[in-house]
Scaffold this motif. Structure first.
Motif, PDB file in Angstrom:
ATOM      1  N   GLY A 167       0.801  -1.217   0.000  1.00 55.70           N
ATOM      2  CA  GLY A 167       0.000   0.000   0.000  1.00 55.70           C
ATOM      3  C   GLY A 167       0.832   1.263   0.000  1.00 55.70           C
ATOM      4  O   GLY A 167       2.041   1.247  -0.236  1.00 55.70           O
ATOM      5  N   THR A 168       0.156   2.358   0.317  1.00 55.69           N
ATOM      6  CA  THR A 168       0.772   3.678   0.144  1.00 55.69           C
ATOM      7  C   THR A 168       1.941   3.926   1.091  1.00 55.69           C
ATOM      8  O   THR A 168       2.834   4.709   0.776  1.00 55.69           O
ATOM      9  CB  THR A 168      -0.278   4.784   0.333  1.00 55.69           C
ATOM     10  N   ASN A 169       1.970   3.296   2.256  1.00 58.57           N
ATOM     11  CA  ASN A 169       3.035   3.530   3.234  1.00 58.57           C
ATOM     12  C   ASN A 169       4.213   2.570   3.102  1.00 58.57           C
ATOM     13  O   ASN A 169       5.149   2.632   3.898  1.00 58.57           O
ATOM     14  CB  ASN A 169       2.479   3.395   4.662  1.00 58.57           C
ATOM     15  N   ALA A 170       4.161   1.689   2.118  1.00 61.62           N
ATOM     16  CA  ALA A 170       5.148   0.601   2.066  1.00 61.62           C
ATOM     17  C   ALA A 170       6.568   1.107   1.883  1.00 61.62           C
ATOM     18  O   ALA A 170       7.518   0.484   2.366  1.00 61.62           O
ATOM     19  CB  ALA A 170       4.796  -0.367   0.930  1.00 61.62           C
ATOM     20  N   VAL A 171       6.746   2.235   1.213  1.00 62.42           N
ATOM     21  CA  VAL A 171       8.092   2.720   0.949  1.00 62.42           C
ATOM     22  C   VAL A 171       8.843   3.018   2.242  1.00 62.42           C
ATOM     23  O   VAL A 171      10.063   2.896   2.306  1.00 62.42           O
ATOM     24  CB  VAL A 171       8.049   3.962   0.025  1.00 62.42           C
ATOM     25  N   ARG A 172       8.107   3.364   3.312  1.00 60.73           N
ATOM     26  CA  ARG A 172       8.764   3.630   4.600  1.00 60.73           C
ATOM     27  C   ARG A 172       8.588   2.494   5.612  1.00 60.73           C
ATOM     28  O   ARG A 172       9.520   2.148   6.328  1.00 60.73           O
ATOM     29  CB  ARG A 172       8.220   4.924   5.207  1.00 60.73           C
ATOM     30  N   TYR A 173       7.389   1.926   5.666  1.00 63.61           N
ATOM     31  CA  TYR A 173       7.076   0.973   6.728  1.00 63.61           C
ATOM     32  C   TYR A 173       7.089  -0.484   6.278  1.00 63.61           C
ATOM     33  O   TYR A 173       6.899  -1.382   7.095  1.00 63.61           O
ATOM     34  CB  TYR A 173       5.710   1.309   7.329  1.00 63.61           C
ATOM     35  N   GLY A 174       7.291  -0.728   4.993  1.00 63.33           N
ATOM     36  CA  GLY A 174       7.344  -2.091   4.500  1.00 63.33           C
ATOM     37  C   GLY A 174       5.966  -2.648   4.169  1.00 63.33           C
ATOM     38  O   GLY A 174       4.966  -1.937   4.159  1.00 63.33           O
ATOM     39  N   THR A 175       5.919  -3.946   3.878  1.00 63.29           N
ATOM     40  CA  THR A 175       4.685  -4.629   3.491  1.00 63.29           C
ATOM     41  C   THR A 175       4.269  -5.579   4.610  1.00 63.29           C
ATOM     42  O   THR A 175       4.866  -5.596   5.692  1.00 63.29           O
ATOM     43  CB  THR A 175       4.885  -5.407   2.188  1.00 63.29           C
ATOM     44  N   MET A 176       3.254  -6.406   4.360  1.00 64.10           N
ATOM     45  CA  MET A 176       2.771  -7.313   5.403  1.00 64.10           C
ATOM     46  C   MET A 176       3.851  -8.301   5.860  1.00 64.10           C
ATOM     47  O   MET A 176       3.845  -8.740   7.002  1.00 64.10           O
ATOM     48  CB  MET A 176       1.539  -8.074   4.922  1.00 64.10           C
ATOM     49  N   VAL A 263      10.880   9.402   2.698  1.00 63.59           N
ATOM     50  CA  VAL A 263       9.501   9.699   2.347  1.00 63.59           C
ATOM     51  C   VAL A 263       8.590   8.580   2.861  1.00 63.59           C
ATOM     52  O   VAL A 263       8.942   7.406   2.797  1.00 63.59           O
ATOM     53  CB  VAL A 263       9.362   9.894   0.818  1.00 63.59           C
ATOM     54  N   ALA A 264       7.425   8.954   3.402  1.00 64.81           N
ATOM     55  CA  ALA A 264       6.498   7.951   3.919  1.00 64.81           C
ATOM     56  C   ALA A 264       5.571   7.441   2.822  1.00 64.81           C
ATOM     57  O   ALA A 264       5.221   6.264   2.789  1.00 64.81           O
ATOM     58  CB  ALA A 264       5.676   8.534   5.065  1.00 64.81           C
ATOM     59  N   ARG A 265       5.148   8.331   1.945  1.00 61.74           N
ATOM     60  CA  ARG A 265       4.289   7.966   0.824  1.00 61.74           C
ATOM     61  C   ARG A 265       4.739   8.758  -0.397  1.00 61.74           C
ATOM     62  O   ARG A 265       5.033   9.947  -0.294  1.00 61.74           O
ATOM     63  CB  ARG A 265       2.823   8.324   1.103  1.00 61.74           C
ATOM     64  N   ILE A 266       4.782   8.099  -1.543  1.00 60.23           N
ATOM     65  CA  ILE A 266       5.042   8.805  -2.796  1.00 60.23           C
ATOM     66  C   ILE A 266       4.303   8.060  -3.907  1.00 60.23           C
ATOM     67  O   ILE A 266       4.666   6.949  -4.288  1.00 60.23           O
ATOM     68  CB  ILE A 266       6.553   8.958  -3.077  1.00 60.23           C
ATOM     69  N   GLU A 267       3.218   8.654  -4.381  1.00 57.30           N
ATOM     70  CA  GLU A 267       2.275   8.008  -5.287  1.00 57.30           C
ATOM     71  C   GLU A 267       2.217   8.737  -6.627  1.00 57.30           C
ATOM     72  O   GLU A 267       2.167   9.969  -6.673  1.00 57.30           O
ATOM     73  CB  GLU A 267       0.872   8.021  -4.668  1.00 57.30           C
ATOM     74  N   VAL A 389       4.850   4.215  -6.262  1.00 56.70           N
ATOM     75  CA  VAL A 389       6.078   4.153  -7.042  1.00 56.70           C
ATOM     76  C   VAL A 389       7.352   4.243  -6.209  1.00 56.70           C
ATOM     77  O   VAL A 389       8.438   3.986  -6.719  1.00 56.70           O
ATOM     78  CB  VAL A 389       6.074   5.249  -8.135  1.00 56.70           C
ATOM     79  N   GLY A 390       7.222   4.572  -4.927  1.00 61.75           N
ATOM     80  CA  GLY A 390       8.411   4.624  -4.081  1.00 61.75           C
ATOM     81  C   GLY A 390       9.100   3.291  -3.956  1.00 61.75           C
ATOM     82  O   GLY A 390      10.308   3.227  -3.694  1.00 61.75           O
ATOM     83  N   ASP A 391       8.364   2.193  -4.148  1.00 66.12           N
ATOM     84  CA  ASP A 391       8.993   0.871  -4.141  1.00 66.12           C
ATOM     85  C   ASP A 391       8.863   0.181  -5.493  1.00 66.12           C
ATOM     86  O   ASP A 391       8.937  -1.042  -5.591  1.00 66.12           O
ATOM     87  CB  ASP A 391       8.451  -0.009  -3.006  1.00 66.12           C
ATOM     88  N   GLY A 392       8.665   0.971  -6.556  1.00 63.04           N
ATOM     89  CA  GLY A 392       8.657   0.423  -7.915  1.00 63.04           C
ATOM     90  C   GLY A 392       7.376  -0.266  -8.320  1.00 63.04           C
ATOM     91  O   GLY A 392       7.333  -0.967  -9.334  1.00 63.04           O
TER      92      GLY A 392
END
Length: 474
Positions: A167-176, A263-267, A389-392
């Motif tokens: 989701g939107t926060n994954a670039v900073r906080y990771g995924t499940m 960055v916490a979110r970058i969409e 797009v922060g994590d491609g």
């Protein structure tokens, strides 16, 4: 068991659908669960329905479980009858995960929605699988903690674990995979297994937790989850930044990530998606490729990060970066981003959406997005692009009339080209939607002979192939 035997198990399941065995099982479940075992056509359709173009395949019955023990009891009965079991959370998955291609029993865990424990000093909590992410964050609000994984939809935590959501926060906080500490799982024989404790790390044995994260119900049914939490940030800053084209926007993302800007979110929203959001969510953004951003940290930190991003954007011809410091304005922007699916659909209300996602190494992001945009134009498709797009990772919503055979063919061909393009760039055919039924055919291209190991694990744990059959493995 060999691969032909797996195919034979699937054929056995197919042949047993509608048989006296299934009817007897449903009768037994009705005796045990009363009104919580439903066979109405509308409810069965709902539990086979997906929010995308894949054909609905309803189960034979739906049982609403309320405890881990009840899930175990249901699975034991299904295992004895060799009848498929399909877990169901909120039904927001996008690749046919909840379909029942061989019939069977849908186990709905939405009534398993208790938050069992919160440990603020350890930054973790224990929840049942039917708890939704919004429910959890509402509960946590007064603790100073929050659960950061945000796929947009108010999905169940169990479903998010099963599909390895992001989701939107994954670039900073990771995924499940980064958020899950331990699980309680009902296995294909109905036994109940706990995978680990609450310690932050362990080197004791196989990592069964990670094996189950992303398994999409094919190895077992997740009933309880221990989650890692985070402290609510002192300050949040965000806003929007327009760019002349998607290449410039993607290059800004690449520079931001490579510079280590936290960055916490970058969409990313392409110009068509911006137009859709303007119309649907009543925004007034310039209809040009745009980045939505958010920074978390201290007051001084988020100010510095915002200024650094502004400089990056300016170098690439973007800007101005308009800050949205008021919580109400940020909420309005992110609500519009989360409503991107419905906004895209509003571009052609009578159309269906072939929604798909891919993920590539960040260095190939600009190449992949630009090639995809060129492909959309060449094919004459109506297909907005939006992504984390922060994590491609980015998504494409292809709007098609499902009664138009040529349009359907062109849409499917586009999705295939996009999936193979991402794999060939060192990426994946799905960054966060999961495999389900929709992406099975790309698994061999992506994983090669590692797919054989996945099949061996599936056969070892589920020799009769009753756990969500017809998903993940081609």
């Amino acid at each position: 068991m060999t691969m032909p035997e797996l195919a034979g198990a699937a054929q056995t399941l197919e042949n047993s659908t509608g048989s006296a065995g299934v009817e007897g099982l449903v009768s037994t479940l009705k005796d045990s669960f009363g009104e919580r075992c439903a066979t109405s056509a509308a409810l069965r359709e709902q539990h086979g329905h997906t929010t995308t173009w894949i054909e609905t395949q309803p189960p034979d019955a739906v049982v609403f479980a309320q405890t881990t023990q009840e899930v175990s009891d249901i699975v034991k009965l299904c295992a004895a009858a060799k009848v498929p079991v399909i877990p169901f959370g909120t039904g927001t998955s996008l690749e046919g995960h909840v379909n029942a291609p061989y019939g069977g029993i849908s186990i709905d865990v939405s009534q398993m929605n208790r938050i069992l424990d919160v440990h603020p000093e350890d930054l973790d909590c224990v929840v049942e699988a039917g708890v939704t992410r919004k429910q959890l964050n509402s509960y946590l609000r007064d603790t100073g903690l929050f659960f950061p994984i945000d796929p947009g939809a108010d999905a169940s935590i169990g479903g998010m674990v099963a599909t390895r959501a992001s989701g939107t926060n994954a670039v900073r906080y990771g995924t499940m995979k980064d958020a899950v500490v331990a699980l309680t799982i009902v296995m294909p024989d109905g036994s109940i297994v706990h995978t680990g404790g609450r310690a932050k790390k362990s080197s004791a044995g196989y990592d069964l937790t990670r094996l189950m994260v992303g398994s999409e119900g094919t190895l077992g049914i997740i009933t309880e989850i221990t989650l890692r939490l985070h402290g609510q940030p002192e300050a949040i800053s965000g806003g929007v930044c327009p760019f002349p084209d998607v290449q410039a926007a993607c290059n800004a993302v690449i520079s931001t990530i490579q510079m280590g800007l936290p960055v916490a979110r970058i969409e990313l929203l392409d110009s068509l998606q911006v137009r859709a959001c303007n119309n649907y969510s009543k925004l007034d953004l310039a209809e040009t490729p745009t980045l939505f951003l958010e920074f978390h940290g201290s007051e001084a930190g988020v100010k510095e990060q915002s200024e650094m991003f502004s400089a990056i954007a300016k170098e690439l011809g973007g800007g101005p970066f308009k800050w949205a410091t008021a919580a109400e304005e940020r909420t309005r922007l992110w609500t519009a981003r989360h409503d991107a699916y419905w906004a895209g659909k509003s571009l052609k209300p009578n159309a269906d959406i072939m929604v798909t996602d891919v993920c590539v190494p960040i260095s190939r992001l600009a190449d992949c997005v630009q090639a995809t945009a060129d492909d959309i134009q060449a094919e004459g498709l109506l297909a907005p692009i939006v992504g984390h797009v922060g994590d491609g990772n980015f998504h494409v919503q292809v709007l098609v009339d499902m009664d138009d055979a040529d349009a359907v063919r062109r849409g499917k061909d586009f999705v295939e080209r996009l999936s193979l393009r991402a794999i060939d760039m060192g990426g994946t055919c799905t960054g966060e939607h999961g495999v389900g039924q929709g992406k099975r055919k790309y698994m061999e291209r992506e994983h090669g002979n590692a797919l054989g190991l996945m099949k061996a694990i599936k056969l070892a744990l589920d020799p009769d192939n009753i756990m969500n059959p017809g998903k993940i493995l081609p």
